[in-house]
Enzyme design. Structure first.
Site, short mmCIF file in Angstrom:
data_model
loop_
_atom_site.label_atom_id
_atom_site.label_comp_id
_atom_site.label_asym_id
_atom_site.label_seq_id
_atom_site.Cartn_x
_atom_site.Cartn_y
_atom_site.Cartn_z
N LYS A 137 -0.90 -7.51 2.73
CA LYS A 137 0.29 -7.27 3.72
C LYS A 137 -0.39 -7.79 5.13
CE LYS A 137 1.97 -3.37 1.20
NZ LYS A 137 3.33 -3.48 0.77
N ASP A 180 -3.63 6.34 3.53
CA ASP A 180 -2.80 5.16 2.67
C ASP A 180 -2.53 4.28 3.92
OD1 ASP A 180 -1.10 3.30 1.84
OD2 ASP A 180 0.20 4.64 0.93
N HIS A 210 4.53 7.21 -0.25
CA HIS A 210 4.97 5.83 -1.23
C HIS A 210 4.81 6.54 -2.72
CE1 HIS A 210 4.74 1.77 -3.40
NE2 HIS A 210 5.43 1.65 -2.47
N GLN A 213 0.66 -0.32 5.19
CA GLN A 213 1.18 -0.68 6.33
C GLN A 213 0.63 -1.10 7.54
OE1 GLN A 213 4.49 -1.88 5.91
NE2 GLN A 213 4.49 -1.31 3.71
N CYS A 223 10.44 1.76 -3.19
CA CYS A 223 9.43 2.62 -3.82
C CYS A 223 8.85 4.01 -3.28
CB CYS A 223 8.22 1.83 -4.29
SG CYS A 223 8.55 0.53 -5.01
#
Lengths: 385, 89
Positions: free
Chosen positions: A199, A173, A97, A176, A337
């Site tokens: 999220k 990361d 990202h 998600q 993004c």
């Protein structure tokens, strides 16, 4: 409104999240860690509790090594800029990202070298290619656990093994995947874990953080008041204070704590299964439509609940606008993004329409989405005649 | 090592104060002791003591050993331990 943009922000939230934020603002509104009165202590306890819940979720032994930030972007900036120095080599993937790509790009100005490992068109990272690109000065490997564009899940356990065998720290990361896939910093040999609260963990926006392994020497990006060691001008060494200057987002962190409690109660497996079932329903439904190009892996086990597509004759932005305005369905279009990821799957020019169901969506809602898409295609086809 | 301080003693019982390296550790100490059903109060650090963090834990002096062992066992970052003795007048 049928909300199918959970990869951006999960919505709605579990009832407990709303209650925790309200309760914090009404009854625990002191400044955490500043002073010893009861309202301040109450606020401090909220922060401690959320930290401990995160530690439980990610199998982190010492919760003091979890730092709260405003979001995963801030956590990734801290990890990258606080760790890498001139002459260091950073490895990242083409599925990252902009939260990683942009700070990494900027770090090149300060003499940090970088290699972006190209992933396959499905977004998969090839371990052999990763191994081949390691250098003597490789100081960090940074991997997106799952892509926000295609949902592609990277094999972090195998990546962690490889990184550990070479003595290179791994930064993951998990924007998600936190709250959806199991993440174990010990088992997956993760040295730095950047997460977001809004999220899969069901927290409010403006919450996130970074786990910093013991082996990592990280410089803070900001200094200021911590409520501790106030008489000295040097930033404290102790975690979490070292990286948490300024008053935190206590109501947000209260909500995040309630969100994690919900995740732990429901269980990752149950959440994942429900999201997989909805994703399967979308993918199978799309097969009945002509002119659909779908991106990402063709295997539900290898992806999260993200379906990225383009529909022949439709621009993705136009399609999302019509779905919203006419059918009351919220999906996202564009580059999300992540231009490098779009270059990888060859949609940099067009972007994609992204449908991302969440734990609170139902099969009936997915059916409404599919019916909407069918009717739009029918309309276009009959219009052409 | 325990330091002694006889200036601040609002009551006649000897009590012990634990200081911590951060607020996180002080609140964690409170939580751990509560879970172990050990009686403890969280207090502002007495002025006679210099501490990294403004919060301290006060326990009955007789509990000192058990509290210290429990906290260390749970990995709580203790900064120092002080025994407060009431003035004998």
């Amino acid at each position: 409104m049928i909300y199918l943009d959970n990869a951006a922000t999960s919505w709605p939230k579990p009832e407990g999240v709303y209650q925790a934020v309200d309760d914090c603002l009404r009854h625990r509104g002191g400044n955490p860690g500043r002073g010893g009165h009861r309202l301040s202590l109450q606020a401090g306890r909220i922060i401690l509790e959320t930290r401990e819940l995160l530690a439980q979720l990610f199998n982190i032994t010492d919760s003091a090594r979890i730092i709260f930030t405003g979001n995963v972007t801030e956590a990734l900036n801290l990890a990258l800029k606080g760790f890498l120095r001139a002459g260091d080599h950073l490895i990242l993937t083409s599925m990252e990202h902009n939260a990683v790509v942009r700070p990494a790009y900027r770090l090149q100005d300060t003499g940090v070298e970088q290699t972006i490992i190209p992933c396959s068109r499905e977004g998969r990272l090839d371990l052999a290619t990763l191994a081949k690109n390691l250098r003597a000065n490789t100081r960090l490997i940074c991997v997106n656990h799952a892509s926000n564009v295609t949902g592609t899940i990277q094999p972090i356990e195998a990546i962690g093994e490889l990184a550990a065998s070479k003595g290179i720290p791994l930064l993951v990361d998990c924007a998600q995947t936190a709250g959806i896939l199991p993440i174990d910093v010990v088992k997956n040999k993760i040295s730095l874990l950047a997460f977001t609260g809004h999220k899969g963990l069901f927290g409010p926006q403006g919450t996130g953080g970074l786990y910093i392994g013991k082996e990592i020497d990280l410089q803070p990006l900001k200094e200021g008041g911590t409520g501790s060691k106030s008489e000295v001008f040097v930033q404290p060494e102790e975690l979490p204070d070292r990286f948490e200057s300024g008053t935190p987002n206590t109501p947000g962190i209260a909500g995040l704590g309630a969100g994690i409690k919900f995740v732990l109660q429901e269980g990752l497996e149950r959440i994942r299964k429900h999201e997989q079932a909805l994703t399967r329903q979308i993918i199978e439904g799309l097969r009945r439509l002509e002119g659909v190009t779908r991106y990402g892996p063709n295997d539900l086990e290898e992806q999260t609940a993200v379906v990225s597509l383009n529909l022949e004759g439709w621009e993705a932005g136009e399609l999302s606008y019509v779905l919203d305005q006419v059918f009351d369905i919220a999906v996202r279009s564009g580059l999300h993004c992540a231009p490098l990821a779009h270059a990888t799957i060859d949609t940099l020019e067009t972007g994609t329409l992204r449908i991302s169901p969440g734990y609170f969506n139902t099969p009936a809602e997915i059916e409404v989405l599919l019916e909407a898409l069918y009717s739009l295609v029918r309309e276009k086809t009959s219009g052409r005649r | 090592m325990a330091k002694r301080c006889d200036k601040m003693a609002p009551e006649h019982n000897v009590y012990t104060v634990f200081t911590f390296v951060s607020t996180h550790q002080a609140l964690k100490a409170e939580k751990v002791l509560k879970e172990e059903a050990l009686k403890a109060s969280i207090i502002p650090v007495p002025r006679e003591i210099s501490s990294l963090c403004g919060l301290a834990i006060r326990v009955d002096a007789q509990q000192r050993g058990q509290v210290e062992q429990t906290l260390r066992g749970k990995g709580v970052g203790i900064e120092a331990v002080f025994d407060f003795v009431p003035r004998t007048k």
